[in-house]
Structure formats: C-alpha cells, structure tokens
Design a protein around this motif. Sequence first.
Motif, PDB file in Angstrom:
ATOM      1  N   UNK A 117       0.855  -1.184   0.000  1.00 51.57           N
ATOM      2  CA  UNK A 117       0.000   0.000   0.000  1.00 51.57           C
ATOM      3  C   UNK A 117       0.886   1.228   0.000  1.00 51.57           C
ATOM      4  N   UNK A 118       0.465   2.242  -0.732  1.00 49.86           N
ATOM      5  CA  UNK A 118       1.249   3.478  -0.810  1.00 49.86           C
ATOM      6  C   UNK A 118       0.621   4.521   0.116  1.00 49.86           C
ATOM      7  N   UNK A 119       1.455   5.143   0.932  1.00 55.46           N
ATOM      8  CA  UNK A 119       1.004   6.200   1.840  1.00 55.46           C
ATOM      9  C   UNK A 119       1.788   7.449   1.450  1.00 55.46           C
ATOM     10  N   UNK A 120       1.118   8.434   0.910  1.00 56.86           N
ATOM     11  CA  UNK A 120       1.849   9.554   0.319  1.00 56.86           C
ATOM     12  C   UNK A 120       1.145  10.893   0.536  1.00 56.86           C
ATOM     13  N   UNK A 121       1.936  11.964   0.536  1.00 53.78           N
ATOM     14  CA  UNK A 121       1.350  13.298   0.656  1.00 53.78           C
ATOM     15  C   UNK A 121       0.727  13.706  -0.671  1.00 53.78           C
ATOM     16  N   UNK A 122       1.232  13.150  -1.751  1.00 51.64           N
ATOM     17  CA  UNK A 122       0.668  13.415  -3.057  1.00 51.64           C
ATOM     18  C   UNK A 122      -0.435  12.385  -3.281  1.00 51.64           C
ATOM     19  N   UNK A 123      -1.231  12.550  -4.226  1.00 51.76           N
ATOM     20  CA  UNK A 123      -2.310  11.580  -4.393  1.00 51.76           C
ATOM     21  C   UNK A 123      -3.210  12.013  -5.514  1.00 51.76           C
ATOM     22  N   UNK A 124      -2.581  12.581  -6.528  1.00 49.77           N
ATOM     23  CA  UNK A 124      -3.334  13.027  -7.686  1.00 49.77           C
ATOM     24  C   UNK A 124      -3.925  11.808  -8.384  1.00 49.77           C
ATOM     25  N   UNK A 125      -4.968  11.993  -9.163  1.00 51.25           N
ATOM     26  CA  UNK A 125      -5.570  10.868  -9.888  1.00 51.25           C
ATOM     27  C   UNK A 125      -4.537  10.107 -10.722  1.00 51.25           C
TER      28      UNK A 125
END
Lengths: 166, 120
Positions: free
Chosen positions: B79-87
């Motif tokens: 799973x990716x946990x990130x501050x970015x999260x654009x479509x």
Amino acid sequence: MSAKLSASQWLDAAVDATRETAIASLGSAEVEVSGTHREVPVGLMGAYVPLMADDQSLHIGLVSSDEGCATMARALLGMEPDDEEEELREDDMVDAVAEVVNILAGVMMRRMADRVSSFDLGLPIFVSGKVSCPGPHDVRVAVLDIDGVVAQVVMMQGGAKLQGGV
Amino acid sequence: MKILVVDDSRAMRMIVIRTLRRAGFGSHTVTEASDGKEALAAIQDQEPDLVLTDWAMPEMTGIELLHAVKDQGIRVKIGVVTSQGTPDMQQQAKNAGAIFLLTKPFTVDSFKELLDPVLG
C-alpha cells in the motif's frame, strides 16, 4: 495547459492547505491569518519544498521560531507540548517540520489538480538561515496563528537560491 | 503478521506505526526501512505480509519499489502512503500493483478501513 496562476493564487492555496494540514496532522483547533507581506522572512527556521507546476517553478515554505518549530514537531509526533521528560531531538524536529511541509504541499497539489495539468513535487529541506531569490521572482507570505504558534507560509514563484543550513 | 513501514522520514514512520497501533493493529510485528532499496532487501529477507510505503524517497521511490517487486515475481501486498495523491498517481500505483493509495494527512479510521480487509 492551464492558464498561469498568480503568486497570490498560489499563496491562497498554500494557506488553505496549511489550515487543512494543521487541523488534520497537528491537531490544531484554529488557524488564523493575521497578515500578509512580500518579503522572505528572516531570523526564522523551517522547511521548504520545490514544486514544478506546468511551466511554473515554485518553492513553498513553512517557517517559525525555534520554539514554534519544536511545538509543531511535537504535535506531529504526538508528543506532549511541555513534557520535559520526552526530549525532542533536533533531527526529529527537522524531520517533522519537513514532513509538515511535505504534507502541506501534497494537500495543495490535490486542491489545485483541476487548475494545473502537471505537478512535480521535490523533496523538502530544512533551512535555518537566510533564503534569497536571485533573478525575477514573486514572494508572497501569509502570517498565521496556529493555535498560538506564529508561523509564516512562504510562496516563492520563480528561481530561489538557498543560503545557510541547519 | 508482519508489516514493513517504508519512508525516508523517521517522523513519518513513527506516525504510521502510531496510527497502526491506534487502529488496532498493534499486535502485528512492525519493521522499518528508510527507502525503497532498503525495503526491497527487507522484503526479500523478512517476507512481510504488508508493506506500507511512501512515494517520493531517495535511492528508490515507492513506485520503483512496486515495479521491482513485480519484476522479481515477489508476491507481497503493498500500500502506498503519500502526501501526493493526484488521480494520475493513483492510477500509476494501481497499475504497478499497489493494493491502495492512502493520502496524507490520514486518520485512524481511514487506516482501519483500508487495512482491515488485508490484516483482518
């Protein structure tokens, strides 16, 4: 390609993102804007992150006093604000404030996603020193009160040269 | 179960681990890696049940880690946990095999919602 956004528009987005980040990540109850200006803050420390959006180069920063940065770091790390027994290491403080700016920039990117067609976010750095902007630039700063911590959100549009370090 | 937390920020690793505990997953064994390269070695060595990785890291990014794991035929849930999260990033992560992309700031509830189906 979207129309180029002004520094003022970027600052508004940064302030909104800071508010969302402070409430969600620092447990802040309130974030108020007490003023704005157009000078890079001096005598403060904090983190900056580079952001490339379409054809614009930006740096977003969040700076405060030594105590202000420590308070924000403690909040992010879930440490009690005045717990003398739980020491906040300097490298943890640097890391935490950099992470706050990282989160803030990410929130900003998501908020601006419908207005900017391409985004690239760099890795944050922590600066304790003078930040200068050589060449043409536009600097916009909002002074915030984050639950009693006075911090400044800095938006620099154009190239920026960082001097000094931790 | 074994969970590997990957982030170049020690502060962020502490926050993820704290949130895991608050979401009720404190009984699982948690290990850490500070970048994708270290994480790949840890995955090969420890065979975690779940990897929670940041996106932007030095040495090897989260998306590069996903590709490396896929290329080597390693079966592990990431799973990716990130501050970015654009479509666009969400699609990239999905195409690379991530089971979810969680954006920061996250809550205990959002953690629980995504991890319950994985960790039980």
